[in-house]
Motif scaffolding. Structure first.
Motif, PDB file in Angstrom:
ATOM      1  N   ASP A   1       0.832  -1.207   0.057  1.00 19.93           N
ATOM      2  CA  ASP A   1       0.133   0.008  -0.101  1.00 19.93           C
ATOM      3  C   ASP A   1       1.033   1.226  -0.069  1.00 19.93           C
ATOM      4  OD1 ASP A   1      -2.326  -1.543   0.099  1.00 19.93           O
ATOM      5  OD2 ASP A   1      -2.559  -1.266   2.048  1.00 19.93           O
ATOM      6  N   ALA A   2       2.168   1.292   0.742  1.00 23.27           N
ATOM      7  CA  ALA A   2       2.905   2.419   0.890  1.00 23.27           C
ATOM      8  C   ALA A   2       3.349   2.653  -0.551  1.00 23.27           C
ATOM      9  CB  ALA A   2       4.082   2.177   1.642  1.00 23.27           C
ATOM     10  N   LEU A   3       3.736   1.619  -1.258  1.00 19.46           N
ATOM     11  CA  LEU A   3       4.388   1.395  -2.565  1.00 19.46           C
ATOM     12  C   LEU A   3       3.484   2.369  -3.680  1.00 19.46           C
ATOM     13  CD1 LEU A   3       6.585   0.788  -4.683  1.00 19.46           C
ATOM     14  CD2 LEU A   3       5.532  -1.298  -4.959  1.00 19.46           C
ATOM     15  N   VAL A   4       2.202   1.904  -3.593  1.00 18.02           N
ATOM     16  CA  VAL A   4       1.366   2.390  -4.614  1.00 18.02           C
ATOM     17  C   VAL A   4       0.552   3.549  -4.303  1.00 18.02           C
ATOM     18  CG1 VAL A   4       0.817   0.024  -5.687  1.00 18.02           C
ATOM     19  CG2 VAL A   4      -0.564   0.761  -3.862  1.00 18.02           C
ATOM     20  N   ASP A   5       0.597   4.043  -3.063  1.00 19.31           N
ATOM     21  CA  ASP A   5      -0.113   5.307  -2.317  1.00 19.31           C
ATOM     22  C   ASP A   5       0.537   6.309  -3.309  1.00 19.31           C
ATOM     23  OD1 ASP A   5      -1.581   6.983  -0.991  1.00 19.31           O
ATOM     24  OD2 ASP A   5       0.286   7.023   0.449  1.00 19.31           O
ATOM     25  N   PRO A   6      -0.353   7.105  -4.083  1.00 21.75           N
ATOM     26  CA  PRO A   6       0.303   8.247  -4.806  1.00 21.75           C
ATOM     27  C   PRO A   6       0.389   9.600  -4.019  1.00 21.75           C
ATOM     28  CG  PRO A   6      -2.158   7.920  -4.944  1.00 21.75           C
ATOM     29  CD  PRO A   6      -1.725   7.138  -4.288  1.00 21.75           C
ATOM     30  N   VAL A   7       1.335   9.403  -3.102  1.00 22.32           N
ATOM     31  CA  VAL A   7       1.621  10.863  -2.615  1.00 22.32           C
ATOM     32  C   VAL A   7       2.724  11.631  -3.141  1.00 22.32           C
ATOM     33  CG1 VAL A   7       0.866  10.143   0.045  1.00 22.32           C
ATOM     34  CG2 VAL A   7       3.141   9.451  -0.729  1.00 22.32           C
ATOM     35  N   ASN A   8       3.287  10.745  -3.894  1.00 23.19           N
ATOM     36  CA  ASN A   8       4.641  11.766  -4.527  1.00 23.19           C
ATOM     37  C   ASN A   8       4.394  11.656  -5.928  1.00 23.19           C
ATOM     38  OD1 ASN A   8       6.916  12.824  -5.392  1.00 23.19           O
ATOM     39  ND2 ASN A   8       8.219  11.388  -4.144  1.00 23.19           N
ATOM     40  N   CYS A   9       3.668  12.402  -6.565  1.00 19.76           N
ATOM     41  CA  CYS A   9       3.240  12.565  -8.049  1.00 19.76           C
ATOM     42  C   CYS A   9       4.600  13.083  -8.755  1.00 19.76           C
ATOM     43  CB  CYS A   9       2.286  13.466  -8.440  1.00 19.76           C
ATOM     44  SG  CYS A   9       0.668  12.580  -7.621  1.00 19.76           S
ATOM     45  N   SER A  10       5.633  12.025  -9.263  1.00 21.05           N
ATOM     46  CA  SER A  10       6.777  12.646  -9.916  1.00 21.05           C
ATOM     47  C   SER A  10       7.040  11.574 -10.949  1.00 21.05           C
ATOM     48  CB  SER A  10       7.924  12.256  -8.894  1.00 21.05           C
ATOM     49  OG  SER A  10       7.903  10.930  -8.425  1.00 21.05           O
ATOM     50  N   ASN A  11       7.951  12.299 -11.708  1.00 19.57           N
ATOM     51  CA  ASN A  11       8.268  11.276 -12.905  1.00 19.57           C
ATOM     52  C   ASN A  11       8.740   9.832 -12.578  1.00 19.57           C
ATOM     53  OD1 ASN A  11       7.920  13.773 -14.315  1.00 19.57           O
ATOM     54  ND2 ASN A  11      10.023  14.147 -14.736  1.00 19.57           N
ATOM     55  N   GLN A  12       8.269   8.966 -13.526  1.00 23.55           N
ATOM     56  CA  GLN A  12       8.433   7.471 -13.335  1.00 23.55           C
ATOM     57  C   GLN A  12       8.967   6.824 -14.477  1.00 23.55           C
ATOM     58  OE1 GLN A  12       7.494   5.852 -10.142  1.00 23.55           O
ATOM     59  NE2 GLN A  12       7.218   7.761  -9.456  1.00 23.55           N
ATOM     60  N   THR A  13      10.289   6.152 -14.384  1.00 27.33           N
ATOM     61  CA  THR A  13      10.705   5.209 -15.345  1.00 27.33           C
ATOM     62  C   THR A  13      10.722   3.921 -15.153  1.00 27.33           C
ATOM     63  OG1 THR A  13      12.113   7.078 -15.968  1.00 27.33           O
ATOM     64  CG2 THR A  13      12.777   5.085 -17.003  1.00 27.33           C
ATOM     65  N   PHE A  14      10.286   2.724 -15.762  1.00 30.26           N
ATOM     66  CA  PHE A  14      10.431   1.678 -15.534  1.00 30.26           C
ATOM     67  C   PHE A  14      10.669   0.922 -16.949  1.00 30.26           C
ATOM     68  CE2 PHE A  14       5.976   2.398 -16.020  1.00 30.26           C
ATOM     69  CZ  PHE A  14       5.366   1.402 -16.840  1.00 30.26           C
ATOM     70  N   GLU A  15      11.062  -0.406 -17.002  1.00 32.06           N
ATOM     71  CA  GLU A  15      11.482  -1.475 -17.856  1.00 32.06           C
ATOM     72  C   GLU A  15      10.729  -2.520 -18.052  1.00 32.06           C
ATOM     73  OE1 GLU A  15      15.446  -1.408 -17.439  1.00 32.06           O
ATOM     74  OE2 GLU A  15      15.898   0.281 -18.468  1.00 32.06           O
ATOM     75  N   VAL A  16      10.419  -2.993 -19.346  1.00 29.89           N
ATOM     76  CA  VAL A  16       9.575  -4.315 -19.271  1.00 29.89           C
ATOM     77  C   VAL A  16      10.466  -5.126 -20.110  1.00 29.89           C
ATOM     78  CG1 VAL A  16       7.513  -5.300 -20.002  1.00 29.89           C
ATOM     79  CG2 VAL A  16       7.347  -3.176 -19.119  1.00 29.89           C
ATOM     80  N   TYR A  17      10.741  -6.321 -19.466  1.00 28.26           N
ATOM     81  CA  TYR A  17      11.911  -7.144 -20.310  1.00 28.26           C
ATOM     82  C   TYR A  17      11.020  -8.294 -21.064  1.00 28.26           C
ATOM     83  CZ  TYR A  17      15.502  -4.783 -18.055  1.00 28.26           C
ATOM     84  OH  TYR A  17      16.433  -3.826 -17.448  1.00 28.26           O
ATOM     85  N   PHE A  18      11.387  -8.930 -22.008  1.00 31.16           N
ATOM     86  CA  PHE A  18      10.848  -9.890 -22.924  1.00 31.16           C
ATOM     87  C   PHE A  18      11.934 -10.813 -23.349  1.00 31.16           C
ATOM     88  CE2 PHE A  18       8.942  -6.001 -23.877  1.00 31.16           C
ATOM     89  CZ  PHE A  18       7.515  -6.100 -24.103  1.00 31.16           C
ATOM     90  N   ASP A  19      11.214 -12.293 -23.508  1.00 24.99           N
ATOM     91  CA  ASP A  19      12.361 -13.194 -23.778  1.00 24.99           C
ATOM     92  C   ASP A  19      12.658 -12.921 -25.327  1.00 24.99           C
ATOM     93  OD1 ASP A  19      11.908 -14.728 -21.532  1.00 24.99           O
ATOM     94  OD2 ASP A  19      10.166 -15.685 -22.327  1.00 24.99           O
ATOM     95  N   GLU A  20      13.810 -13.489 -25.668  1.00 26.00           N
ATOM     96  CA  GLU A  20      14.266 -13.345 -26.871  1.00 26.00           C
ATOM     97  C   GLU A  20      13.281 -13.942 -28.108  1.00 26.00           C
ATOM     98  OE1 GLU A  20      18.247 -14.738 -29.658  1.00 26.00           O
ATOM     99  OE2 GLU A  20      17.804 -15.966 -27.563  1.00 26.00           O
ATOM    100  N   GLY A  21      13.228 -12.688 -28.976  1.00 25.42           N
ATOM    101  CA  GLY A  21      12.395 -12.771 -30.135  1.00 25.42           C
ATOM    102  C   GLY A  21      10.947 -12.388 -29.766  1.00 25.42           C
ATOM    103  N   GLN A  22      10.431 -12.364 -28.621  1.00 27.84           N
ATOM    104  CA  GLN A  22       9.179 -12.351 -28.305  1.00 27.84           C
ATOM    105  C   GLN A  22       8.742 -10.706 -28.134  1.00 27.84           C
ATOM    106  OE1 GLN A  22       6.981 -14.935 -27.985  1.00 27.84           O
ATOM    107  NE2 GLN A  22       8.755 -15.859 -28.946  1.00 27.84           N
ATOM    108  N   ALA A  23       7.390 -10.681 -28.130  1.00 29.16           N
ATOM    109  CA  ALA A  23       6.778  -9.302 -27.804  1.00 29.16           C
ATOM    110  C   ALA A  23       5.583  -9.590 -26.869  1.00 29.16           C
ATOM    111  CB  ALA A  23       6.283  -8.588 -29.153  1.00 29.16           C
ATOM    112  N   ARG A  24       5.448 -10.563 -26.386  1.00 29.62           N
ATOM    113  CA  ARG A  24       4.274 -11.080 -25.579  1.00 29.62           C
ATOM    114  C   ARG A  24       4.802 -10.652 -24.189  1.00 29.62           C
ATOM    115  NH1 ARG A  24       4.042 -16.346 -26.865  1.00 29.62           N
ATOM    116  NH2 ARG A  24       5.621 -16.731 -25.434  1.00 29.62           N
ATOM    117  N   LEU A  25       4.002  -9.834 -23.190  1.00 27.75           N
ATOM    118  CA  LEU A  25       4.158  -9.700 -22.036  1.00 27.75           C
ATOM    119  C   LEU A  25       3.906 -10.756 -21.153  1.00 27.75           C
ATOM    120  CD1 LEU A  25       2.252  -6.185 -21.642  1.00 27.75           C
ATOM    121  CD2 LEU A  25       4.658  -6.657 -21.798  1.00 27.75           C
ATOM    122  N   THR A  26       4.804 -10.790 -19.966  1.00 27.89           N
ATOM    123  CA  THR A  26       4.593 -11.929 -19.001  1.00 27.89           C
ATOM    124  C   THR A  26       3.612 -11.236 -17.799  1.00 27.89           C
ATOM    125  OG1 THR A  26       6.589 -10.927 -17.804  1.00 27.89           O
ATOM    126  CG2 THR A  26       7.133 -12.639 -19.404  1.00 27.89           C
ATOM    127  N   ALA A  27       3.651 -12.227 -16.913  1.00 28.03           N
ATOM    128  CA  ALA A  27       2.672 -11.906 -15.706  1.00 28.03           C
ATOM    129  C   ALA A  27       3.225 -10.790 -15.078  1.00 28.03           C
ATOM    130  CB  ALA A  27       2.375 -12.952 -14.998  1.00 28.03           C
TER     131      ALA A  27
END
Length: 153
Positions: free
Chosen positions: A32-58
């Motif tokens: 809950d502390a992680l997802v509490d939107p008290v600090n509205c700031s820029n966010q950067t995150f990365e989504v990794y894929f298996d080789e040759g894939q564009a399908r999202l993992t869980a």
């Protein structure tokens, strides 16, 4: 490396990325502390894929969902999704794969309530993916940059 080992590596890399992104804002004792939107700031995150894939993992879907939840009370000014690929395969195939990866992330973001018209997409293929004679497996990802400001009133 076996499939289970690969999956664990992807999840570990994503978790490391999420924790790294949070490190500048302090430690979080609960989800809950992680997802509490008290600090509205820029966010950067990365989504990794298996080789040759564009399908999202869980794990990728969870990262997108958690970031959306965290920024739910914020004014999201813009979102940029950039698809990347490693240097294996042809330039055209890598460009296409990069575009598919960016589209997969964009669609998942829209499905979790992100403002779809505000999501810009880019794809860079394998540009810069080779270091000497080694393919860079960390290029098998999509980078997401969110520009957010103070909570909506």
């Amino acid at each position: 490396m076996g499939k289970a080992s690969k999956g664990f590596t992807v999840v570990a890399m994503m978790a490391t990325g999420l924790l790294g992104a949070c490190a500048t804002q302090g430690a979080y004792a609960t989800r809950d502390a992680l997802v509490d939107p008290v600090n509205c700031s820029n966010q950067t995150f990365e989504v990794y894929f298996d080789e040759g894939q564009a399908r999202l993992t869980a794990a990728a879907r969870e990262a997108i969902s958690m970031t959306a939840t965290r920024l739910a009370g914020c004014h999201v000014e813009s979102v940029r999704v950039t698809g990347l690929a490693d240097a294996s395969g042809s330039a055209a195939a890598n460009q296409n794969l990069s575009e598919q990866r960016a589209q997969s992330v964009r669609e998942a973001m829209a499905a979790t309530g992100w403002p779809a018209p505000a999501i810009e997409m880019a794809a860079v293929g394998a540009e810069g993916a080779r270091t000497g004679s080694v393919n860079e497996p960390l290029r098998r990802r999509t980078e997401v940059v969110v520009v957010a400001s103070s909570p909506r009133r």
